[in-house]
Design an enzyme around this catalytic site. Structure first.
Site, PDB file in Angstrom:
ATOM      1  N   LYS A 181       0.859  -1.189   0.000  1.00  0.00           N
ATOM      2  CA  LYS A 181       0.000   0.000   0.000  1.00  0.00           C
ATOM      3  C   LYS A 181       0.889   1.231   0.000  1.00  0.00           C
ATOM      4  O   LYS A 181       1.917   1.245   0.674  1.00  0.00           O
ATOM      5  CB  LYS A 181      -0.917   0.008   1.224  1.00  0.00           C
ATOM      6  CG  LYS A 181      -1.776   1.276   1.321  1.00  0.00           C
ATOM      7  CD  LYS A 181      -2.932   1.122   2.279  1.00  0.00           C
ATOM      8  CE  LYS A 181      -2.588   1.291   3.732  1.00  0.00           C
ATOM      9  NZ  LYS A 181      -1.960   2.579   4.091  1.00  0.00           N
TER      10      LYS A 181
ATOM     11  N   GLU B 116       0.690   5.787  -0.162  1.00  0.00           N
ATOM     12  CA  GLU B 116      -0.167   6.954   0.043  1.00  0.00           C
ATOM     13  C   GLU B 116       0.005   7.964  -1.084  1.00  0.00           C
ATOM     14  O   GLU B 116       1.137   8.246  -1.495  1.00  0.00           O
ATOM     15  CB  GLU B 116       0.167   7.622   1.386  1.00  0.00           C
ATOM     16  CG  GLU B 116      -0.063   6.705   2.575  1.00  0.00           C
ATOM     17  CD  GLU B 116       0.187   7.380   3.912  1.00  0.00           C
ATOM     18  OE1 GLU B 116       0.473   8.601   3.954  1.00  0.00           O
ATOM     19  OE2 GLU B 116       0.087   6.673   4.931  1.00  0.00           O
TER      20      GLU B 116
ATOM     21  N   GLU C 271      -9.343   7.520   3.729  1.00  0.00           N
ATOM     22  CA  GLU C 271      -9.248   7.807   5.162  1.00  0.00           C
ATOM     23  C   GLU C 271      -9.729   9.223   5.466  1.00  0.00           C
ATOM     24  O   GLU C 271      -9.277  10.191   4.836  1.00  0.00           O
ATOM     25  CB  GLU C 271      -7.786   7.627   5.634  1.00  0.00           C
ATOM     26  CG  GLU C 271      -7.609   7.966   7.107  1.00  0.00           C
ATOM     27  CD  GLU C 271      -6.305   7.432   7.717  1.00  0.00           C
ATOM     28  OE1 GLU C 271      -5.554   6.700   7.035  1.00  0.00           O
ATOM     29  OE2 GLU C 271      -6.067   7.754   8.896  1.00  0.00           O
TER      30      GLU C 271
HETATM   31  O1  KIV Z   1      -1.143   2.373   8.671  1.00  0.00           O
HETATM   32  C1  KIV Z   1      -2.330   2.024   8.774  1.00  0.00           C
HETATM   33  O2  KIV Z   1      -2.743   1.326   9.702  1.00  0.00           O
HETATM   34  C2  KIV Z   1      -3.251   2.480   7.739  1.00  0.00           C
HETATM   35  C3  KIV Z   1      -4.713   2.283   7.985  1.00  0.00           C
HETATM   36  C4  KIV Z   1      -5.202   3.148   9.055  1.00  0.00           C
HETATM   37  C5  KIV Z   1      -5.508   2.402   6.740  1.00  0.00           C
HETATM   38  O3  KIV Z   1      -2.839   3.006   6.762  1.00  0.00           O
END
Ligand code: KIV
Length: 268
Positions: free
Chosen positions: A116, A118, A185
């Site tokens: 993931k 950002e 988010e």
């Molecule tokens: O780092 C994390 O836990 C996240 C979530 C809150 C989506 O990115």
């Protein structure tokens, strides 16, 4: 027999079938086992570990090496849930090459099935390259904690039309680049609804209202193990923090009064 692993295909299919996706964070083997036994679809080894494991006040100092370590703790014991690892701040922003190298390490050394990252349009080339390489990418828009200093704090994003339009553009760009899902988010519920309608990949919300295809919470928050600031979007499903403290206190009292250990807990 072990159940089949949740894959990017399953995740997309759940959106088509209207079956909500369940994602929680986990950072170690114990919580990963518990989360999987509770049938979650996706375990996110989030860089939120900076807050809940490392006691930091932002995710910015979290390193790639630390992420790999926690990903390995989780992937070692999971069989069914998809495990997604966060690319931490500084591991992908400077160049596409750096981002590819970091994602490779999360997969090869951390054992995750997806990464993931950002942000939207600035990362389109990286998302494209990773997707072409066969690395599934989950996007993350809205309140992206790695940009906390640029936002001037942890605030709801996309409140005005201009910001909402940028977020919509980012979401479309990530989908076109190949992202298989998108975390939203801290955005108004109505904006999350517009994003969901604008793209065909599943959206997973945290503080983004009920119109997303799935929901994610930080596991310590939902268990009530976090005494600090509680965001409005957190629902506590238990108060394990109090229970842990009272169990440890009971142990302490029994040690001090010599009520523990008895013969039951001793060897002859
Ligand atoms: O780092 C994390 O836990 C996240 C979530 C809150 C989506 O990115």
């Amino acid at each position: 027999m072990t159940a089949k692993r949740v894959t990017t295909w399953t995740v997309r299919r759940q959106r088509e079938l209207g079956e909500p996706l369940v994602m929680v964070t986990a950072y170690d083997a114990t919580f990963a086992r518990l989360a999987e036994s509770a049938d979650v679809d996706i375990i996110l080894v989030g860089d939120s570990l900076g807050h809940v494991i490392q006691g930091l006040d932002s995710t910015i100092p979290v390193t790639l090496g630390e992420m790999i370590y926690h990903c390995r703790c989780v992937t070692r014991v999971t069989q069914r849930a998809m495990v997604v690892g966060d690319l931490p701040f500084g591991s992908y922003q400077s160049s596409v090459r750096t981002g590819i190298r970091s994602a490779e390490r999360l997969l090869k050394e951390g054992g995750v099935q997806a990464v993931k990252l950002e942000g939207g349009q600035p990362h389109v080339e990286l998302v494209q390259k990773l997707t072409q390489m066969g690395v599934p990418v989950m996007g993350h828009l809205g309140l992206t904690p790695q940009s906390v200093h640029a936002f001037g704090g942890y605030r709801v994003q996309g409140r005005n039309e201009e910001a909402a339009l940028t977020l919509l553009e980012d979401a479309r760009a990530l989908e076109v680049a190949g992202a298989f899902s998108l975390v939203l988010e801290c955005v108004p519920a109505e904006l999350a609804k517009r994003v969901r309608e604008a793209i065909s990949i599943p959206t997973i919300g945290i503080g983004a209202g009920p119109h997303c295809d799935g929901q994610v919470l930080v596991i310590y928050d939902l268990l009530g193990m976090n005494d600090g600031f509680q965001a409005k979007f957190v629902k506590r499903y238990d108060s394990l923090g109090d229970k842990v403290a009272s169990a440890v206190r009971a142990f302490g009292e029994e040690v001090r009064t010599r009520a523990f250990p008895t013969n039951d807990h001793s060897f002859e």
